[in-house]
Design a protein around this motif. Structure first.
Motif, PDB file in Angstrom:
ATOM      1  N   GLN A  13      16.691  55.110  29.357  1.00 41.65           N
ATOM      2  CA  GLN A  13      17.478  54.200  29.729  1.00 41.65           C
ATOM      3  C   GLN A  13      17.616  53.990  31.067  1.00 41.65           C
ATOM      4  N   SER A  14      17.262  54.779  32.156  1.00 43.21           N
ATOM      5  CA  SER A  14      17.368  54.677  33.499  1.00 43.21           C
ATOM      6  C   SER A  14      16.087  53.632  34.057  1.00 43.21           C
ATOM      7  N   GLU A  15      15.242  53.463  33.046  1.00 46.78           N
ATOM      8  CA  GLU A  15      14.097  52.639  33.305  1.00 46.78           C
ATOM      9  C   GLU A  15      14.396  50.860  33.009  1.00 46.78           C
ATOM     10  N   TYR A  16      15.558  50.791  32.198  1.00 43.84           N
ATOM     11  CA  TYR A  16      16.043  49.352  32.063  1.00 43.84           C
ATOM     12  C   TYR A  16      16.915  48.704  33.184  1.00 43.84           C
ATOM     13  N   PRO A  17      16.737  47.231  33.140  1.00 42.33           N
ATOM     14  CA  PRO A  17      17.431  46.651  34.172  1.00 42.33           C
ATOM     15  C   PRO A  17      18.939  46.670  34.008  1.00 42.33           C
ATOM     16  N   PRO A  18      19.633  46.587  35.099  1.00 39.84           N
ATOM     17  CA  PRO A  18      21.236  46.713  34.934  1.00 39.84           C
ATOM     18  C   PRO A  18      21.998  45.803  33.966  1.00 39.84           C
ATOM     19  N   GLU A  19      21.304  44.638  33.822  1.00 37.83           N
ATOM     20  CA  GLU A  19      21.785  43.668  32.800  1.00 37.83           C
ATOM     21  C   GLU A  19      21.699  43.771  31.493  1.00 37.83           C
ATOM     22  N   THR A  20      20.841  44.923  31.168  1.00 35.23           N
ATOM     23  CA  THR A  20      20.903  45.659  29.735  1.00 35.23           C
ATOM     24  C   THR A  20      22.055  45.955  29.215  1.00 35.23           C
ATOM     25  N   TRP A  21      23.083  46.303  30.085  1.00 37.52           N
ATOM     26  CA  TRP A  21      24.468  47.092  29.741  1.00 37.52           C
ATOM     27  C   TRP A  21      25.429  45.997  29.478  1.00 37.52           C
ATOM     28  N   GLU A  22      25.353  44.855  30.423  1.00 34.38           N
ATOM     29  CA  GLU A  22      26.120  43.812  30.524  1.00 34.38           C
ATOM     30  C   GLU A  22      26.059  42.978  29.274  1.00 34.38           C
ATOM     31  N   ALA A  23      24.552  42.828  28.863  1.00 35.83           N
ATOM     32  CA  ALA A  23      24.214  42.452  27.371  1.00 35.83           C
ATOM     33  C   ALA A  23      24.854  43.009  26.372  1.00 35.83           C
ATOM     34  N   MET A  24      24.761  44.357  26.231  1.00 28.80           N
ATOM     35  CA  MET A  24      25.245  45.023  25.139  1.00 28.80           C
ATOM     36  C   MET A  24      26.734  45.025  25.313  1.00 28.80           C
ATOM     37  N   GLU A  25      27.381  44.802  26.343  1.00 27.36           N
ATOM     38  CA  GLU A  25      28.771  44.715  26.319  1.00 27.36           C
ATOM     39  C   GLU A  25      29.249  43.558  25.582  1.00 27.36           C
ATOM     40  N   ARG A  26      28.405  42.575  26.122  1.00 27.72           N
ATOM     41  CA  ARG A  26      28.868  41.037  25.533  1.00 27.72           C
ATOM     42  C   ARG A  26      28.553  40.948  24.258  1.00 27.72           C
ATOM     43  N   SER A  27      27.366  41.519  23.734  1.00 24.24           N
ATOM     44  CA  SER A  27      27.066  41.501  22.415  1.00 24.24           C
ATOM     45  C   SER A  27      28.287  42.096  21.475  1.00 24.24           C
ATOM     46  N   SER A  28      28.832  43.267  21.744  1.00 27.05           N
ATOM     47  CA  SER A  28      29.864  44.010  21.024  1.00 27.05           C
ATOM     48  C   SER A  28      31.288  43.589  21.167  1.00 27.05           C
ATOM     49  N   ALA A  29      31.615  42.947  22.409  1.00 24.81           N
ATOM     50  CA  ALA A  29      33.048  42.658  22.807  1.00 24.81           C
ATOM     51  C   ALA A  29      33.747  41.545  21.635  1.00 24.81           C
ATOM     52  N   SER A  30      33.014  40.810  21.317  1.00 21.02           N
ATOM     53  CA  SER A  30      33.646  39.888  20.244  1.00 21.02           C
ATOM     54  C   SER A  30      33.759  40.657  19.125  1.00 21.02           C
ATOM     55  N   LEU A  31      33.160  41.380  18.794  1.00 21.51           N
ATOM     56  CA  LEU A  31      33.003  42.350  17.325  1.00 21.51           C
ATOM     57  C   LEU A  31      34.356  43.191  17.453  1.00 21.51           C
ATOM     58  N   PHE A  32      34.487  43.794  18.502  1.00 22.05           N
ATOM     59  CA  PHE A  32      35.550  44.561  18.526  1.00 22.05           C
ATOM     60  C   PHE A  32      36.875  43.790  18.531  1.00 22.05           C
ATOM     61  N   ARG A  33      36.960  42.782  19.372  1.00 22.93           N
ATOM     62  CA  ARG A  33      38.044  41.808  19.379  1.00 22.93           C
ATOM     63  C   ARG A  33      38.474  41.278  18.095  1.00 22.93           C
ATOM     64  N   ASN A  34      37.432  40.949  17.378  1.00 23.03           N
ATOM     65  CA  ASN A  34      37.741  40.283  16.175  1.00 23.03           C
ATOM     66  C   ASN A  34      37.850  41.298  15.034  1.00 23.03           C
ATOM     67  N   GLN A  35      37.386  42.272  14.909  1.00 18.70           N
ATOM     68  CA  GLN A  35      37.212  43.271  13.811  1.00 18.70           C
ATOM     69  C   GLN A  35      37.868  44.608  13.810  1.00 18.70           C
ATOM     70  N   LEU A  36      37.595  45.127  15.029  1.00 17.12           N
ATOM     71  CA  LEU A  36      38.043  46.790  14.935  1.00 17.12           C
ATOM     72  C   LEU A  36      39.681  46.635  14.570  1.00 17.12           C
ATOM     73  N   ILE A  37      40.380  46.261  14.955  1.00 24.47           N
ATOM     74  CA  ILE A  37      42.092  46.284  14.814  1.00 24.47           C
ATOM     75  C   ILE A  37      42.236  45.654  13.562  1.00 24.47           C
ATOM     76  N   ARG A  38      41.840  44.577  13.538  1.00 21.98           N
ATOM     77  CA  ARG A  38      42.227  43.637  12.011  1.00 21.98           C
ATOM     78  C   ARG A  38      41.757  44.037  10.878  1.00 21.98           C
ATOM     79  N   ASN A  39      40.316  44.497  11.046  1.00 18.07           N
ATOM     80  CA  ASN A  39      39.905  44.912   9.689  1.00 18.07           C
ATOM     81  C   ASN A  39      39.287  46.354   9.577  1.00 18.07           C
ATOM     82  N   TRP A  40      38.877  46.958  10.498  1.00 21.46           N
ATOM     83  CA  TRP A  40      38.031  48.061  10.477  1.00 21.46           C
ATOM     84  C   TRP A  40      38.988  49.238  10.414  1.00 21.46           C
ATOM     85  N   LEU A  41      40.002  49.468  11.235  1.00 18.67           N
ATOM     86  CA  LEU A  41      41.054  50.413  11.315  1.00 18.67           C
ATOM     87  C   LEU A  41      42.053  50.303   9.891  1.00 18.67           C
TER      88      LEU A  41
END
Length: 357
Positions: A137-165
């Protein structure tokens, strides 16, 4: 050689050549979608309505000639519509939900942002093909973690509380009463932030082995006004404190874990006797023959460039993204859990497993 040529099906060769050409075009287009996302061109198009390349240049402050060529590529790909008489371009509102609306459950900007960081690692991954091991992981550019955050943020916002839990009534009851929640491999902390927001009495924790992600999580919690309510820490999650948590989650974590067997045993020990573990993994099969489709193509590729190699870099299991339910059941049983239920939650990308001792 002459006999071999006579036996070849030349129509199949032409069809496959076209398929490969399409895939190469998709790869090249991926670089342009990355540019469109990072420079805000998709968002500007979504807001502008029908617009010429010159008007879009005025609106964005970007070079008109580059925009015109970029717009031509997006038109050829069907991402935007083109009016030849007016020489104007427009993004359909449905496409904006995927390309421009960060709050949309279908937003793909995070995945698009992953393209360049992941592809840039291809030479290092190629070396692992020859020498074994992997890319840490240490070899990947910092942008990797921002990309991962953005890819999951809408999922958590729309699914985690409304449908999953809500599919786990006992978890909702515990958190409403002030129970404890731990997200293992918390990344940038978005799941923990959603839980802390929805359940004011809950004790919320997020652990991750990656310092950069924990720092992002702390910053995100502070920005949300929840830094006093959530505790994010750098932790070896194969050594969790025993019998501490009512609810533990891993969200797209187990398949790229270095030691998934030790991780699940640690999670089992960290749950209270009546606690619940939610494992979220990619909605694919354990069998290659079931994954011969666009989703399989995407996930095996991402797995090679990130999930599998980051595990193998540390001598890990290297399970890969296409773990599937069969492998999940195997790991859960080996860790000593008795209850395994796939939650009846319809999700295009995620499979949810409720696991209890």
């Amino acid at each position: 050689m002459a006999d071999e040529k006579q036996q070849l099906d030349w129509d199949k060769i032409r069809q496959f050549w076209m398929q490969v050409s399409i895939d190469i075009g998709a790869a090249m287009l991926g670089a342009l979608t990355y540019i469109g996302d990072r420079l805000g061109i998709f968002s500007a198009l979504a807001e502008a309505g029908a617009v010429t390349s010159a008007a879009l240049a005025d609106r964005t402050g970007l070079n008109e000639r580059y925009l015109r060529e970029w717009l031509s590529a997006m038109t050829a790909a069907g991402y935007v519509n083109y009016d030849a008489s007016a020489k104007s371009y427009a993004m359909p509102p449905e496409h904006a939900m995927v390309l421009a609306r960060e709050d949309s459950p279908f937003f793909a900007g995070g995945m698009i942002e992953m393209i360049v960081p992941h592809v840039s690692m291809a030479p290092k991954v190629m070396a692992s093909f020859k020498n074994g091991g992997g890319v840490s992981q240490s070899e990947y550019p910092p942008e990797t973690w921002e990309a991962m955050e953005r890819s999951s943020a809408s999922l958590f916002r729309n699914q985690l509380i409304r449908n999953w839990l809500p599919a786990m009534a006992q978890v909702v009851a515990k958190l409403n009463e002030g129970g404890s929640s731990l997200d293992v491999g918390c990344g940038s902390g978005r799941a923990s932030i959603e839980i802390a927001s929805a359940f004011p009495k809950a004790q919320v924790f997020g652990f991750d082995a990656h310092l950069g992600s924990v720092e992002r999580a702390r910053a995100n919690a502070k920005a949300a006004g929840l830094d006093g309510r959530i505790k994010f820490d750098v932790v070896d999650c194969t050594r969790l404190p025993a019998a501490q948590f009512d609810f533990i989650s891993t969200i797209d974590v187990v398949h790229d874990s270095v030691h998934p067997d030790a991780l699940l045993k640690s999670i089992r020990a960290a749950l209270k006797p009546d606690g619940t573990y939610l494992m979220v993994e990619v909605n694919v099969s354990s069998n290659l023959e079931d994954n011969i489709n666009p989703m399989g193509r995407l996930m095996y590729s991402i797995s090679t460039l990130y999930c599998m190699t980051t595990s193998l870099a540390h001598g890990g299991a290297g399970i890969g993204a296409c773990m599937g339910e069969a492998k999940a059941r195997e790991l859960v049983a080996a860790a000593g859990f008795k209850h395994f239920r796939r939650l009846p939650v319809g999700d295009m990308f995620s499979a949810l497993y409720e696991i209890r001792a």
